[in-house]
Design an enzyme around this catalytic site. Structure first.
Site, PDB file in Angstrom:
ATOM      1  N   LYS A  78      33.733  40.884  45.985  1.00  6.67           N
ATOM      2  CA  LYS A  78      33.776  40.809  44.452  1.00  6.67           C
ATOM      3  C   LYS A  78      35.422  40.261  43.932  1.00  6.67           C
ATOM      4  O   LYS A  78      36.302  40.675  44.961  1.00  6.67           O
ATOM      5  CB  LYS A  78      33.756  42.527  43.891  1.00  6.67           C
ATOM      6  CG  LYS A  78      33.893  42.477  42.363  1.00  6.67           C
ATOM      7  CD  LYS A  78      33.559  43.808  42.050  1.00  6.67           C
ATOM      8  CE  LYS A  78      33.638  44.031  40.515  1.00  6.67           C
ATOM      9  NZ  LYS A  78      33.537  45.342  40.052  1.00  6.67           N
ATOM     10  N   SER A 153      29.828  46.158  37.266  1.00 14.85           N
ATOM     11  CA  SER A 153      30.518  44.731  36.894  1.00 14.85           C
ATOM     12  C   SER A 153      30.335  44.068  38.263  1.00 14.85           C
ATOM     13  O   SER A 153      30.895  42.979  38.570  1.00 14.85           O
ATOM     14  CB  SER A 153      32.252  45.050  36.702  1.00 14.85           C
ATOM     15  OG  SER A 153      32.657  46.038  37.755  1.00 14.85           O
ATOM     16  N   SER A 177      29.835  50.543  38.586  1.00 10.92           N
ATOM     17  CA  SER A 177      29.646  49.129  38.699  1.00 10.92           C
ATOM     18  C   SER A 177      29.074  48.432  39.887  1.00 10.92           C
ATOM     19  O   SER A 177      28.945  47.458  40.274  1.00 10.92           O
ATOM     20  CB  SER A 177      31.116  48.609  38.595  1.00 10.92           C
ATOM     21  OG  SER A 177      31.320  48.746  37.145  1.00 10.92           O
TER      22      SER A 177
END
Length: 443
Positions: A78, A153, A177
Site C-alpha cells: 500500500k 483505504s 481499511s
C-alpha cells in the site's frame, strides 16, 4: 476478471517454485502481464527492483536456502508504506515526488521472508476514508463491477489480489481499511492485534488505532503470510484443555463457541447471507453507537495532530472530501478525546467479559455490498458512517479481526451479484482460532 494468480494459493505457488515448475522471475513477469490499468490498483510498478529481488530468490532456493512460504512470492504494498527507492504518495498532492529512503519495518520483514516487492498500490488520500475513490490518483475500481467502489483505504491492495494480479498484498487498517475492501472485493483480509506488526515507516493516520494487515484470496493465505512475518500464533489453552468449544453448549462449533453480534443497521440480504454461516450461534448485542463515538474522537484527534500544519499552510493540496473531514476534526473539543479514552477502557472490559463466554464473535464485515463510485448516501444512511460501523470497534480495542468471503448478494438496481464478507473477532493471542474457523467455513 481473473489474472494469472486467480485461484492460486501461496501453498501451491510455493510447491511449484520448489519443484522448479515456476521461478520467482517468471512470477514477476506474470504480475507485469496481469496488471489491468483500468482498475487503477497500482500507482507504481517496480519491474527492475522486482526482477533483481526475484533473481536473488531463485538463486537462494537453488542453493538450498529456503526462507519459508513467502520466498519468491510477489507482494504488493500500500502506498502509505515506505519502500526504499520508490515513491510514497499517500494518494495526495502533498507528497508528489516524494521518494522513500528506507523500507518500513513491515517491508523489511517481507524481504527477510523472501518476498518480492513488485510495486505500490492505490490508497484513499492519507488512508482517511473507506470508499477507495478519494485520491489524487483517481478511484480504484471494483473488479466485480467497475462502476462500484473497491472500498478503502487499502483499495489497490484488495483489487490487486481480487483481480489476480498478485497473490498477496500489504495494507493498513485504522477503522477497517483492510477488511472493508476485502469484503467489497470478495477476498480475505486480516487485521492482527494492535502492535504485532510494527508501523514504523507507515505514514500515520491515528497512531493508537493504526494496524498493518494482510490481504489474500483466502484466509489460509493470510495465515501463512501472518505467520511468516511474525511467527506462529500462540496455542489457545481453552481449546486444548477442553474447557471451550465442546459439549452441547449454545454456539459450540469445532472451532470454539461463537456469538452472533447483531448489526445495528444492515442490508437484509447481507445479514441473511452471513447469518446463515452461523445458524446456531446465540445473538448478542454490543454498543456499536458508543464505540463509534470513541473511535471518531480518537481518530479525528490523532489525525488532526498529524495534519494540522498542512491544513493551515496548504489546504488546496488536499482532495476536498479529505480536507472537509480534517477541518471537522480540527473543531473537535479536547474533552471528547479525554472522555473517549476513559470509555475505551470501559468497553475493553465489557468485550473481554463477552470473550470470556465466547471464543469468537461473528458479524457481517460490511452492512452493505459495494456502492457505486461517488455515492455519499445509501438506503441505510450516510455512507461514511456505514463503512466503518462494524469494523472500527476492533481497532478501538486492538483485537484481531478477519474478514472472509461469505458469498454474494444481488446488486441494487440489478446487474448481477456482489460479494459480501463475514467478520470474525477474537481475543488477543487467539488469532489461530480465526483461521481455524475460516477453514471450516470455507468447506
Amino acid at each position: 476478471m481473473g489474472g494469472f494468480f486467480t485461484g492460486r494459493t501461496l501453498t501451491g505457488i510455493g510447491r511449484d517454485l520448489r519443484a522448479g515448475r515456476e521461478s520467482a522471475r517468471g512470477l514477476v513477469a506474470r504480475v507485469l502481464e496481469s496488471v489491468d490499468k483500468d482498475l487503477n490498483a497500482f500507482v507504481t510498478l517496480d519491474a527492475e527492483g522486482a526482477e533483481t529481488a526475484a533473481r536473488w530468490a531463485d538463486e537462494e532456493l537453488a542453493s538450498g536456502v529456503d526462507r519459508g512460504p513467502l520466498h519468491g512470492v510477489p507482494v504488493a504494498v500500500k502506498d502509505i508504506v515506505d519502500v526504499a527507492g520508490l515513491p510514497t504518495g499517500m494518494g495526495s498532492g502533498h507528497f508528489a515526488g516524494y521518494v522513500a529512503e528506507a523500507d518500513a519495518a513491515c517491508v523489511t520483514m517481507l524481504r527477510d521472508a523472501g518476498a518480492v516487492i513488485v510495486g505500490k498500490t492505490g490508497t484513499q488520500e492519507f488512508a482517511f476514508g473507506g470508499s477507495g475513490d478519494v485520491s489524487v490518483n483517481g478511484a480504484v475500481r471494483n473488479p466485480h463491477d467497475r462502476e462500484r467502489m473497491s472500498g478503502g483505504s487499502s483499495s489497490g491492495s484488495a483489487v490487486a489480489v481480487a483481480a489476480g494480479m498478485v497473490p498477496l498484498a500489504i495494507g493498513t487498517d485504522t477503522g477497517g481499511s483492510v477488511r472493508i475492501p476485502s469484503a467489497f472485493c470478495g477476498i480475505a483480509g486480516f487485521k492482527p492485534p494492535h502492535g504485532v506488526i510494527p508501523t514504523d515507516g507507515v505514514f500515520p493516520l491515528s497512531r493508537s488505532l493504526d494496524h498493518v494487515g494482510v490481504l489474500a484470496a483466502t484466509a489460509e493465505d493470510c495465515r501463512l503470510a501472518y505467520h511468516a512475518l511474525t511467527g506462529p500464533a500462540e496455542a489457545v489453552p481453552s481449546l486444548l484443555d477442553g474447557s471451550s468449544g465442546g459439549g452441547d453448549r449454545a454456539g459450540a462449533t469445532p472451532y470454539g463457541r461463537v456469538a452472533w453480534i447483531e448489526p445495528p443497521a444492515c442490508d437484509p440480504e447481507v445479514e441473511r447471507r452471513v447469518r446463515a454461516l452461523f445458524p446456531d450461534a446465540p445473538s448478542e448485542r454490543i454498543d456499536f453507537a458508543g464505540l463509534r463515538q470513541v473511535f471518531l474522537a480518537i481518530e479525528y484527534s490523532e489525525a488532526y495532530d498529524v495534519h494540522a500544519e498542512r491544513v493551515a499552510e496548504a489546504p488546496g493540496r488536499y482532495q476536498p472530501a479529505t480536507l472537509a473531514r480534517l477541518e471537522g476534526a480540527g473543531r473537535m473539543p479536547g474533552w471528547r478525546l479525554v472522555r473517549a479514552l476513559r470509555e475505551r477502557d470501559r468497553y475493553a472490559e465489557e468485550i473481554a467479559g463477552l470473550l470470556d463466554r465466547y471464543d469468537l464473535l461473528a458479524m457481517p464485515t460490511m452492512p452493505i455490498p459495494a456502492p457505486r463510485i461517488g455515492a455519499t448516501e445509501v438506503g441505510l444512511g450516510p455512507l461514511t458512517a456505514l463503512l466503518v460501523s462494524l469494523t472500527s470497534p476492533w481497532n478501538v480495542l486492538g483485537l484481531p479481526a478477519l474478514s472472509v468471503p461469505a458469498g454474494t448478494v444481488p446488486a441494487d438496481g440489478g446487474g448481477g451479484e456482489l460479494p459480501v464478507g463475514a467478520q470474525l473477532v477474537t481475543r488477543r493471542g487467539a488469532e489461530s482460532l480465526l483461521f481455524t474457523a475460516a477453514e471450516h467455513l470455507a468447506r
